[in-house]
Design an enzyme around this catalytic site. Sequence first.
Site, short mmCIF file in Angstrom:
data_model
loop_
_atom_site.label_atom_id
_atom_site.label_comp_id
_atom_site.label_asym_id
_atom_site.label_seq_id
_atom_site.Cartn_x
_atom_site.Cartn_y
_atom_site.Cartn_z
CE1 TYR A 55 22.14 -39.22 109.21
CE2 TYR A 55 24.18 -40.18 108.43
CZ TYR A 55 22.87 -40.32 108.80
OH TYR A 55 22.28 -41.56 108.76
CB SER A 206 19.82 -48.14 115.68
OG SER A 206 19.78 -46.75 115.48
N PRO A 207 22.34 -50.91 115.42
CG PRO A 207 24.45 -51.66 114.75
CD PRO A 207 23.46 -50.56 114.52
CG LEU A 208 26.06 -51.07 119.05
CD1 LEU A 208 27.34 -50.26 119.34
CD2 LEU A 208 26.21 -52.49 119.55
N GLY A 210 21.05 -47.27 119.99
CA GLY A 210 21.33 -45.95 120.54
C GLY A 210 22.28 -45.98 121.73
N GLY A 211 23.14 -47.00 121.80
CA GLY A 211 24.12 -47.09 122.89
C GLY A 211 23.72 -48.03 124.00
CG LEU A 213 21.93 -53.65 122.72
CD1 LEU A 213 21.45 -54.20 121.38
CD2 LEU A 213 21.71 -54.67 123.83
N GLY A 215 26.36 -51.28 127.00
CA GLY A 215 26.43 -51.49 128.44
C GLY A 215 26.77 -50.25 129.24
CE LYS A 216 26.74 -44.84 125.23
NZ LYS A 216 27.50 -44.01 124.27
#
Length: 341
Positions: A55, A206-208, A210-211, A213, A215-216
């Site tokens: 990273y 990555s539970p969202l 990559g963003g 989820l 909503g953006k």
Amino acid sequence: MRYRRLGGTGVEVSTLCLGTMMFGAWGNTDEKECHRIVAEALDAGINLVDTADVYAHGESEEIVGRALRGRRDDVVLATKFHEPMGADRNRRGNSRRWITQAVEDSLRRLGTDWIDVYQVHRPDPLTDVDETLGALSDLVRQGKVRLVGTSAFPAEQIVEAQWVAQQRQRERFTTEQLAYSILARGAEAGVLPTCERHRLGVMVFSPLNGGWLTGKYRAGSVPADSRAGRNGDHFDFRDAAARDRKLDLVGELDALARESGLTLIELALGFVLSHPAVTSAVIGPRTLEQLRSQLGAGQLDGLPADVLDRIDALVPPGHNVNPADAGYQPPALTDPALRRR
């Protein structure tokens, strides 16, 4: 904040894990804000922090190490090795030669004497897993590492590693970190049941998705400072079919969240925490605002059955909306030479 046992170990960790891939050049270059993110996460009850040597090419580990000064004993600290750390072909992979060097580099950058969970970032088809487990077993005996784990390992390689550890009397992998979300459910078919069967603690990255989820992302609108704005290829924005399908699903999931008295983020994190194999969801905030929008999910132990049933109707179990979200592609599928005589 809720806590769960990390698989079959005696370690208790928070159901939210602070992921730090966004610390440094890959995301947030304001180190003071990164320190505030760590402090606020720990104050909220998060006790599991995850990073990796690759990273920002070591910068994330350095920032995490400085941020944890004075609080190191309060944290279950996880990092990873495998990805290239320079042009030298031996500064990568899962060989004994690289592991023994990589761990010293990570310990130095993190400013600590031990790593709680040392993870193999990806499988290495060129290295026998017994060599990898042998090197990791030595690190455990030396006190430099407490537990060893994997990331993005297929079910069959998880099973092979468990068998090798038993037959050769090696330390066995006790954790697996994998990609899993409402929009990427492929792990439900094999990897998650395998982890449950072998009592591995599961950290979900990555539970969202990559963003998606959060909503953006909306039709015709991609925030310039978002991960999709910086890396559109990875997050579907140059794949019209995947993009349009996810846009439709996010709208329906957002409505379901509101009906359930949740934010979309809480619905997404609550979903992965509902699976019996999952221990913790890795959240990777780039800003304090993003962290605060996700901390509320730490109070969830999962979602009600009726909400999960409605999610199943939108995205079938075991289905990845975008097949590329699986998290790992076996080399035999990407290198023609491995499929031909």
